[in-house]
Every structure is written in C-alpha cells, then in structure tokens.
Design an enzyme around this catalytic site. Sequence first.
Site, PDB file in Angstrom:
ATOM      1  N   HIS A 283      -8.058  -1.787  -8.446  1.00 34.90           N
ATOM      2  CA  HIS A 283      -6.929  -1.562  -9.357  1.00 34.90           C
ATOM      3  C   HIS A 283      -7.415  -1.349 -10.793  1.00 34.90           C
ATOM      4  CE1 HIS A 283      -3.358  -1.846  -6.910  1.00 34.90           C
ATOM      5  NE2 HIS A 283      -3.841  -2.910  -6.294  1.00 34.90           N
TER       6      HIS A 283
ATOM      7  N   LYS B 251       2.823   1.922  -5.210  1.00 32.56           N
ATOM      8  CA  LYS B 251       3.562   1.364  -6.348  1.00 32.56           C
ATOM      9  C   LYS B 251       2.688   1.215  -7.583  1.00 32.56           C
ATOM     10  CE  LYS B 251       4.480  -2.424  -4.235  1.00 32.56           C
ATOM     11  NZ  LYS B 251       3.776  -2.284  -2.964  1.00 32.56           N
TER      12      LYS B 251
ATOM     13  N   ARG C 178       0.817  -1.225   0.000  1.00 33.90           N
ATOM     14  CA  ARG C 178       0.000   0.000   0.000  1.00 33.90           C
ATOM     15  C   ARG C 178       0.849   1.272   0.000  1.00 33.90           C
ATOM     16  NH1 ARG C 178      -4.295  -0.799  -2.138  1.00 33.90           N
ATOM     17  NH2 ARG C 178      -5.245   0.967  -1.145  1.00 33.90           N
ATOM     18  N   SER C 179       1.987   1.203  -0.655  1.00 34.66           N
ATOM     19  CA  SER C 179       2.887   2.364  -0.700  1.00 34.66           C
ATOM     20  C   SER C 179       2.631   3.275  -1.892  1.00 34.66           C
ATOM     21  CB  SER C 179       4.345   1.891  -0.725  1.00 34.66           C
ATOM     22  OG  SER C 179       4.599   1.136  -1.902  1.00 34.66           O
TER      23      SER C 179
END
Length: 172
Positions: free
Chosen positions: A52, A15, A12-13
């Site tokens: 996504h 990316k 959950r950064s």
Amino acid sequence: MGHLTFLTGPTRSGKSRRAVEIAGGWGDDVAFVATYPVDPGDAEMVERVRRHQAERPPSWRTLEAPERVADALCALDPAPAGALIDSVVLWTATRFERPDAEIVAAWEAELAGLKAAPFPSVLVGDEIGWSPVPMDASLRRFRDLVGILGQRAAAAADEAWLIVAGCPVKLK
C-alpha cells in the site's frame, strides 16, 4: 467544511487504489491515516502495508492509528491538502474491546470532525457482511459494528461509492 467521500466494497476490490487516485488529485501534501498499528512480527500484514505504501506518493505524510483521527489531522501544521483514512474495519478492530455504544459515539465524533475539517477526506470502508453469518458471537458483533459504522459513514458522506472488481458504482 470538508468534503467527505466514502468508498466501500469487498476485500481486494480496489478501494484503496481508488482512494489514492482521488486523494492524488488534491496535490502532493496528503495525510494518510493508517488506522491500525502493525505488529512487526506479522509478516503478512507488514507486506500488505509495504504494498500500500508503494502505491502512495512519497511526499504524503502518514499518521499511524491515532486515537482521534480527525483531531490529529486538524492539528497538522501545515494543514494537509486532504486526508485519506484507511480503513473503517481496522479502526474498529483497534477499539473492539470497548462497548458498542462507545465505539459508535467515537465514530460519530470522527465523522463530524472530518466534515468540519478545512480539507477534503476520503474514507475507506469494507463490506464484510456479504458472506454467511459467522458461527462465533464475537465475529458476528464485529461484522455488525462494521456494518453500522459503514452506514453512518455513508450517511455523513457527500459522496459514497461501492467498489467491486475495481469498478466504482456511485451510491450517492
């Protein structure tokens, strides 16, 4: 030869969001490779995939968990403007029952294929080894494999980025 960008970081950064931003700069015909076949009975994973998908343009083509990612991408007709492969961890999970040497060799072949492709690619990885050492031998093996494959991806990539809290840090 294809330009390869590797993005890595913790869960959950940001990316995947950053990967979509990069790939979006290549035009409307990007190929997205989902490296894990989703079980329709796994509601949480189905929802994650839906989120996504909503972040990606509807014109993008999707390849779901092909055995040979680079070969499947290069066989597309017409060729895509670029490819986004998400993710190394899920790619590893689909092959985890195989011996380590076979997994690493297959990964090396994927990286070579992406580098030889006539379009750019962005590859999403994960840094899963930042937490305590897992108690289970299988989890330690998985963590180690993902770390090795991430190192190989970064070495092969033209650019490598660490994404932390949504902020990209250039590694190379």
